[in-house]
Scaffold this motif. Sequence first.
Motif, PDB file in Angstrom:
ATOM      1  N   MET A  33       0.822  -1.202   0.000  1.00 17.50           N
ATOM      2  CA  MET A  33       0.000   0.000   0.000  1.00 17.50           C
ATOM      3  C   MET A  33       0.858   1.254   0.000  1.00 17.50           C
ATOM      4  O   MET A  33       2.030   1.229   0.319  1.00 17.50           O
ATOM      5  CB  MET A  33      -0.939   0.001   1.214  1.00 17.50           C
ATOM      6  N   ASP A 195      -8.815   4.291  -3.487  1.00 17.74           N
ATOM      7  CA  ASP A 195      -8.318   4.190  -4.858  1.00 17.74           C
ATOM      8  C   ASP A 195      -7.433   5.401  -5.155  1.00 17.74           C
ATOM      9  O   ASP A 195      -7.855   6.549  -4.996  1.00 17.74           O
ATOM     10  CB  ASP A 195      -9.508   4.156  -5.824  1.00 17.74           C
ATOM     11  N   TYR A 205      -6.807  -3.932  -3.462  1.00 20.33           N
ATOM     12  CA  TYR A 205      -5.465  -3.943  -4.031  1.00 20.33           C
ATOM     13  C   TYR A 205      -4.873  -5.338  -3.939  1.00 20.33           C
ATOM     14  O   TYR A 205      -5.191  -6.105  -3.023  1.00 20.33           O
ATOM     15  CB  TYR A 205      -4.548  -2.983  -3.275  1.00 20.33           C
ATOM     16  N   GLN A 206      -3.988  -5.649  -4.877  1.00 18.84           N
ATOM     17  CA  GLN A 206      -3.232  -6.899  -4.835  1.00 18.84           C
ATOM     18  C   GLN A 206      -1.752  -6.570  -4.939  1.00 18.84           C
ATOM     19  O   GLN A 206      -1.359  -5.697  -5.721  1.00 18.84           O
ATOM     20  CB  GLN A 206      -3.660  -7.825  -5.974  1.00 18.84           C
ATOM     21  N   GLY A 207      -0.922  -7.256  -4.144  1.00 23.71           N
ATOM     22  CA  GLY A 207       0.504  -6.987  -4.193  1.00 23.71           C
ATOM     23  C   GLY A 207       1.354  -8.171  -3.788  1.00 23.71           C
ATOM     24  O   GLY A 207       0.857  -9.176  -3.266  1.00 23.71           O
ATOM     25  N   TYR A 279       0.177   0.799 -10.269  1.00 25.52           N
ATOM     26  CA  TYR A 279      -1.275   0.960 -10.331  1.00 25.52           C
ATOM     27  C   TYR A 279      -1.780   0.389 -11.653  1.00 25.52           C
ATOM     28  O   TYR A 279      -1.614   0.998 -12.712  1.00 25.52           O
ATOM     29  CB  TYR A 279      -1.662   2.437 -10.215  1.00 25.52           C
ATOM     30  N   LYS A 281      -5.291  -1.123 -12.679  1.00 27.19           N
ATOM     31  CA  LYS A 281      -6.660  -1.502 -12.339  1.00 27.19           C
ATOM     32  C   LYS A 281      -7.222  -2.439 -13.401  1.00 27.19           C
ATOM     33  O   LYS A 281      -7.043  -2.212 -14.607  1.00 27.19           O
ATOM     34  CB  LYS A 281      -7.537  -0.266 -12.206  1.00 27.19           C
ATOM     35  N   ILE A 311      -6.857  -3.559  -8.066  1.00 24.38           N
ATOM     36  CA  ILE A 311      -5.702  -2.787  -8.522  1.00 24.38           C
ATOM     37  C   ILE A 311      -4.466  -3.664  -8.332  1.00 24.38           C
ATOM     38  O   ILE A 311      -4.073  -3.957  -7.207  1.00 24.38           O
ATOM     39  CB  ILE A 311      -5.576  -1.461  -7.749  1.00 24.38           C
ATOM     40  N   GLN A 313      -0.598  -4.748  -8.535  1.00 25.71           N
ATOM     41  CA  GLN A 313       0.698  -4.089  -8.361  1.00 25.71           C
ATOM     42  C   GLN A 313       1.643  -4.360  -9.519  1.00 25.71           C
ATOM     43  O   GLN A 313       2.309  -3.464 -10.020  1.00 25.71           O
ATOM     44  CB  GLN A 313       1.327  -4.570  -7.048  1.00 25.71           C
TER      45      GLN A 313
END
Length: 595
Positions: A33, A195, A205-207, A279, A281, A311, A313
């Motif tokens: 994040m 967002d 979010y994905q990371g 970012y 999306k 979203i 990464q």
Amino acid sequence: MILQTYEIFKRRMAAVSGTGFSIPLAAINLNFMYKKILTVTTALAAGLSPIASHAQQKAPAFDMTSIDKGVSPCSDFDGFANNNWKKNNPMPGTDSRWGAFNVLDKENKEVRLKGIIFEIIGKTGFKKGTEEQQIADYYKSFLDSAAIEKRGMTPLQPYLAKIAGIKTLKDWVKVSGEMQPFGISTVAGLGVEGDLKNSKVNALYQGQDGLSLGERSYYDRTDEATEKVRQEFVQHVDKMFRLAGFKDANAGKTVLEFENKLAKLQLTNVELRDPVKTYNKAAYGELNQLMPDFDWNIFASVQGIKSDSVIIQNKAYLQNTNALLKSTPIETLKTWSRWQLLTHFAGFLPKQLDDENFRFFATVMRGTKAQRPRVDRAIRSTDGVMGMPLGKLFAKKYFPESSKQKVSEMIENVRAVYGQRVDQLTWMSDDTKKMAHKKLAAFTYKIGYPDKWKDYSTIDIQPGKLVENVVNAAMYRHKEAVEKIGKPVDKQEWLMTPQTVNAYYNPLNNEVVFPAGILQPPFFNPDADDAINYGGIIAVIGHEFSHGFDDRGRSSMQRVTSRTGGQKTTAKTLIRCRPNTSTTSAVLKYCLALK
């Protein structure tokens, strides 16, 4: 500190330092994040006065004993200002760094929070779900070493049984999803935050995730010190498995080899700072297209997560990780999951596991020599897990409304001077200055503590059940985060507890936040004159303001067009074009100096 590093490091160091860990923002990995947080390491020292006398005494406005009058300030200002302080404040064996932040953090915890907790545990008959009941029972559960030793690995058995029952990659994905809500790492995380391109709405979010040593460079570097850390890590994992009674052969080698491969696929810390690159999306279904062998529908559903969009990464990471998982034996993934579970809870398990966890993550990784006393660790763990309920009591006792008003005046003065500095820049175009002023005028701030306190009464905290208490607190926070997806961002929400010795700039809200914990002497003293306070807390306030205009903070507003030297450039280029020339702005100099 950037949250990307902070979240992983927090999990690894929490039990080591005795803080427990702050309930994750989404109770799932948020290491990817986007926030800026002023770096502070919590620490302790010795010799502070008891809570009763402390509350009655006023702190001196300025401690003259720190000054070494035998040194000329013209030739060595640091020696003049700090020599005596350094002599009188040797770094405790329980810490790897020491300074004014650490001293204040010690006083907040060992004097102020300790006094509040001790006052609570001296009473009985609290109703279930009240702040006092939760704080008292959590503190007692951490302090109850006899119960922890007696229970052994029993609290983790339900999760170990699930790992043991894994037969396929699909099974592994499901179990990984079930454990992620209370902080157990896997190869990828899901988190909830505003967002970046529509900060009014919360997004999923994905990371990247899963590196035990914190970040990629620990796996890339070939210098002798880092090689030694990796060797020690292998031995550490092996010993932890032996102490836990796990039978996996060569567990340390297995874990390191898998994480070496995973690290090579991840973005570096520098790359993670790029809000444009990170970012991406997309429709949620695209996750399954990028990782067809990792069932994202199952992974999300067992966590109660539903979202039409996500979203991403780094799409390449997902594709490459899919190939890695396909080629990795399922027994390797099971060993790795057992390790992630064990290391996450090590500080809440019997002493042998706790001590070995400290030896590696605190002594080997940070050079910290000694573990804190159990009582001190219990206070920090209570602060970490039940931070907001405890913070409500802290703010009531130690931060009056008059202090909030005074700090507000100081922030407005910083805003005014900041704007004047922008006007004095010779290299910035008038149009860009207008944009800078627009952003500066839009800055909002929070001081001391939340205006509205959340209800944490449904968190089930019981005496004698430390691991379960930690899980229950995390699951509460996870549920809260999941319910935010697609809904408006709560602009009043705090990302730090009131007692925290820290501050932050949140680019999503374009806000600076100063908890009551740092608004104490020597940084802020309501009884001192302005010269003292402006020399203390203003350094922190200015630091956080500067984050709104640094390499990441500037991206929280639309990119602006400007001119330097007759050449048209974007703000992104502008901020980096001439950072070391005589025309560099005082604002940028200040920002860089604080780095």
